[in-house]
Design an enzyme around this catalytic site. Structure first.
Site, PDB file in Angstrom:
ATOM      1  CB  CYS A 243      -4.792   4.961   0.685  1.00  0.00           C
ATOM      2  SG  CYS A 243      -3.718   5.253   1.246  1.00  0.00           S
ATOM      3  N   GLY A 244      -4.094   4.055  -1.237  1.00  0.00           N
ATOM      4  CA  GLY A 244      -3.113   3.007  -2.639  1.00  0.00           C
ATOM      5  C   GLY A 244      -2.304   2.520  -1.858  1.00  0.00           C
TER       6      GLY A 244
END
Length: 114
Positions: A63-64
């Site tokens: 993810c981020g």
């Protein structure tokens, strides 16, 4: 209790180059469209179905920052799947390690490697 296996950007990059692994990006479509790791498949956490993941390959979540990928691991394990690996630090760590991404060029609207 969720068991999460943290992988470094270098470990993920090496495993992707060897093959037999799928990098699953659990961010939302707009985030994925703006910038992503080449080869990552989009499975947004907001509509995540662990049973829809590719079969017969190792899965690494991303993810981020690493928070949502950890949540994806927990959902898989709650569904009886053994997926446990994720990119620790997410896309931010990947970029900090100097590894390439694909982003949209705002001047042309076309993808470009960063």
């Amino acid at each position: 209790m969720t068991k999460i296996h943290d992988l470094t950007p270098a470990e993920v990059d090496a495993r992707m180059k060897i093959g037999g692994v799928e990098l699953i990006d659990v961010r939302e479509p707009a985030e994925y469209g703006a910038e992503r790791i080449h080869g990552a498949l989009l499975f947004p956490l907001s509509s995540f179905d662990p049973h829809a993941l590719p079969k017969n390959v190792d899965i690494i979540f991303q993810c981020g920052t690493g928070k949502r990928s950890g949540m994806a691991v927990a959902r898989c394990q709650a569904a009886g799947l053994k997926h446990a690996a994720h990119l620790a630090g997410g896309l931010q760590a990947w970029k900090a390690a100097g590894l390439p991404t694909i982003a949209i060029d705002p001047a042309t609207g076309k993808p470009r490697e960063k």
